[in-house]
Design a protein around this motif. Structure first.
Motif, PDB file in Angstrom:
ATOM      1  N   GLU A  50      14.692  -7.843  28.771  1.00  0.00           N
ATOM      2  CA  GLU A  50      15.739  -7.820  30.268  1.00  0.00           C
ATOM      3  C   GLU A  50      16.083  -6.440  30.653  1.00  0.00           C
ATOM      4  OE1 GLU A  50      20.094  -8.120  31.907  1.00  0.00           O
ATOM      5  OE2 GLU A  50      18.961  -9.808  30.970  1.00  0.00           O
ATOM      6  N   VAL A  51      15.643  -5.530  29.785  1.00  0.00           N
ATOM      7  CA  VAL A  51      15.306  -4.579  31.178  1.00  0.00           C
ATOM      8  C   VAL A  51      14.266  -3.908  31.998  1.00  0.00           C
ATOM      9  CG1 VAL A  51      14.562  -1.816  31.032  1.00  0.00           C
ATOM     10  CG2 VAL A  51      16.530  -3.048  29.268  1.00  0.00           C
ATOM     11  N   GLU A  52      13.776  -4.883  31.182  1.00  0.00           N
ATOM     12  CA  GLU A  52      12.457  -5.518  32.416  1.00  0.00           C
ATOM     13  C   GLU A  52      12.462  -6.238  33.565  1.00  0.00           C
ATOM     14  OE1 GLU A  52       7.673  -5.332  29.452  1.00  0.00           O
ATOM     15  OE2 GLU A  52       9.249  -7.487  29.960  1.00  0.00           O
ATOM     16  N   ARG A  53      13.319  -7.361  33.479  1.00  0.00           N
ATOM     17  CA  ARG A  53      14.380  -8.133  34.375  1.00  0.00           C
ATOM     18  C   ARG A  53      14.520  -7.357  35.499  1.00  0.00           C
ATOM     19  NH1 ARG A  53      18.417 -10.471  35.849  1.00  0.00           N
ATOM     20  NH2 ARG A  53      20.016  -9.702  34.271  1.00  0.00           N
ATOM     21  N   LEU A  54      15.626  -6.603  35.005  1.00  0.00           N
ATOM     22  CA  LEU A  54      16.484  -5.581  35.402  1.00  0.00           C
ATOM     23  C   LEU A  54      15.781  -4.338  36.402  1.00  0.00           C
ATOM     24  CD1 LEU A  54      19.399  -4.548  33.228  1.00  0.00           C
ATOM     25  CD2 LEU A  54      19.574  -6.314  34.954  1.00  0.00           C
ATOM     26  N   ALA A  55      14.868  -4.432  35.545  1.00  0.00           N
ATOM     27  CA  ALA A  55      13.390  -2.835  37.246  1.00  0.00           C
ATOM     28  C   ALA A  55      13.100  -3.605  37.524  1.00  0.00           C
ATOM     29  CB  ALA A  55      12.644  -3.002  35.879  1.00  0.00           C
ATOM     30  N   GLU A  56      12.536  -5.059  37.825  1.00  0.00           N
ATOM     31  CA  GLU A  56      11.801  -5.629  38.341  1.00  0.00           C
ATOM     32  C   GLU A  56      12.672  -6.651  39.595  1.00  0.00           C
ATOM     33  OE1 GLU A  56      10.036  -9.382  36.261  1.00  0.00           O
ATOM     34  OE2 GLU A  56       8.479  -8.142  35.644  1.00  0.00           O
ATOM     35  N   SER A  57      13.992  -6.820  39.435  1.00  0.00           N
ATOM     36  CA  SER A  57      15.163  -6.628  40.450  1.00  0.00           C
ATOM     37  C   SER A  57      15.896  -6.437  41.118  1.00  0.00           C
ATOM     38  CB  SER A  57      16.372  -7.552  40.057  1.00  0.00           C
ATOM     39  OG  SER A  57      17.680  -6.916  38.984  1.00  0.00           O
ATOM     40  N   GLY A  58      14.771  -4.823  40.793  1.00  0.00           N
ATOM     41  CA  GLY A  58      15.458  -3.305  41.394  1.00  0.00           C
ATOM     42  C   GLY A  58      16.789  -2.632  41.562  1.00  0.00           C
ATOM     43  N   ALA A  59      17.432  -3.091  39.555  1.00  0.00           N
ATOM     44  CA  ALA A  59      18.602  -2.858  39.625  1.00  0.00           C
ATOM     45  C   ALA A  59      19.447  -1.904  38.888  1.00  0.00           C
ATOM     46  CB  ALA A  59      19.495  -4.841  38.810  1.00  0.00           C
ATOM     47  N   LEU A  60      18.062  -1.075  38.259  1.00  0.00           N
ATOM     48  CA  LEU A  60      17.759   0.282  38.046  1.00  0.00           C
ATOM     49  C   LEU A  60      17.582   1.403  38.658  1.00  0.00           C
ATOM     50  CD1 LEU A  60      16.523  -0.974  34.797  1.00  0.00           C
ATOM     51  CD2 LEU A  60      18.669  -1.523  34.987  1.00  0.00           C
ATOM     52  N   THR A  61      18.667   2.645  38.876  1.00  0.00           N
ATOM     53  CA  THR A  61      17.976   3.746  39.131  1.00  0.00           C
ATOM     54  C   THR A  61      17.791   5.050  38.835  1.00  0.00           C
ATOM     55  OG1 THR A  61      19.888   2.983  40.905  1.00  0.00           O
ATOM     56  CG2 THR A  61      19.202   5.418  40.790  1.00  0.00           C
ATOM     57  N   GLN A  62      16.436   4.667  38.563  1.00  0.00           N
ATOM     58  CA  GLN A  62      15.678   6.134  37.850  1.00  0.00           C
ATOM     59  C   GLN A  62      16.289   7.558  38.311  1.00  0.00           C
ATOM     60  OE1 GLN A  62      11.403   6.093  38.021  1.00  0.00           O
ATOM     61  NE2 GLN A  62      11.712   7.979  38.561  1.00  0.00           N
ATOM     62  N   LEU A  63      16.343   8.078  37.155  1.00  0.00           N
ATOM     63  CA  LEU A  63      17.622   9.415  37.177  1.00  0.00           C
ATOM     64  C   LEU A  63      16.289  10.441  36.964  1.00  0.00           C
ATOM     65  CD1 LEU A  63      21.100   8.701  35.860  1.00  0.00           C
ATOM     66  CD2 LEU A  63      20.079   8.196  38.172  1.00  0.00           C
ATOM     67  N   ARG A  64      15.697  10.202  36.072  1.00  0.00           N
ATOM     68  CA  ARG A  64      14.657  11.148  35.459  1.00  0.00           C
ATOM     69  C   ARG A  64      13.651  10.528  34.825  1.00  0.00           C
ATOM     70  NH1 ARG A  64      18.223  14.437  32.188  1.00  0.00           N
ATOM     71  NH2 ARG A  64      19.443  14.188  34.232  1.00  0.00           N
ATOM     72  N   ALA A  65      12.475  11.317  34.662  1.00  0.00           N
ATOM     73  CA  ALA A  65      10.857  10.920  35.014  1.00  0.00           C
ATOM     74  C   ALA A  65      10.126  12.153  33.855  1.00  0.00           C
ATOM     75  CB  ALA A  65      10.745  10.381  35.333  1.00  0.00           C
TER      76      ALA A  65
END
Length: 221
Positions: A50-65
């Motif tokens: 599910e997280v991979e799907r959200l990342a591919e769809s651009g639904a996630l915002t990266q806050l820190r890495a």
């Protein structure tokens, strides 16, 4: 040349590193977050797909890495779900994901996974150090061997030139002896010739004086 650091790793050290890595991997799930609401889990495992799907769809915002060699930890924010995902990546592939509803819990999970990623990459860190040390040793070996070769060439050249100079000096001394002998012989011949010239000149002058005396006698008569 400065002393070289001993970069060898014993089999026991390698076994200890492998054991530590196994313990680190096992502890990835050992994240305990205490919330103010009893019975509410502030942090739990998330669905990787599910997280991979959200990342591919651009639904996630990266806050820190955080990145350490092949390991990465990323803190994502899902605006639609008002939740956070803390993802652990290995070699670019999503490995494990923790989800939290609050930022504090997500940041705690991020720090936890960051520590785990750092431990997992200790072997890579040591390998990079050893590679650099080995490259440095190899460079120093090349430079040392090149310097030794130059010194050998210099010694060989010096030996060859020394022989040439010795032969030349011997030849010069031989020529000097010959020239000195020629000078002595020439001086002796010159002395003989000068004596002959003096004798002939004296004889010639005697003849002139005799003629002059007869001429003076004839004048007196």
């Amino acid at each position: 040349m400065p002393p070289l650091e001993d970069a060898a790793i014993s089999p026991d050290d390698a076994d200890d590193a492998a054991t530590q890595a196994s313990e680190t991997i096992a502890s990835l799930r050992a994240v305990s977050i205490v919330t103010s609401q009893p019975g509410v889990r502030a942090l739990q495992m998330a669905d990787v797909a599910e997280v991979e799907r959200l990342a591919e769809s651009g639904a996630l915002t990266q806050l820190r890495a955080f990145h350490s060699f092949d390991y990465s930890v990323v803190l994502h924010f899902h605006g639609e779900g008002l939740c956070y995902y803390v993802a652990l990546y290995h070699d670019g592939s999503l490995w494990r994901v923790l989800t939290a509803v609050g930022l504090d819990a997500a940041e705690t999970a991020f720090r936890h996974l960051q520590e785990q990623a750092t431990r997992l990459s200790e072997g890579e860190t040591r390998r990079a150090q050893l590679l650099a040390q080995n490259d440095n040793v190899a460079r120093m070996i090349r430079e040392s061997e090149a310097q030794a070769e130059r010194l050998r060439n210099d010694l060989e050249r010096d030996a060859v030139e020394t022989q040439r100079v010795t032969r030349k000096q011997h030849q010069v001394r031989k020529e000097l002896a010959q020239l000195e002998a020629q000078r002595v012989a020439g001086q002796a011949r010159l002395n003989v010739s000068l004596r002959q010239v003096q004798h002939l000149s004296a004889t010639n002058n005697d003849g002139i004086r005799h003629v002059q005396s007869r001429r003076d006698e004839n004048i007196k008569k």
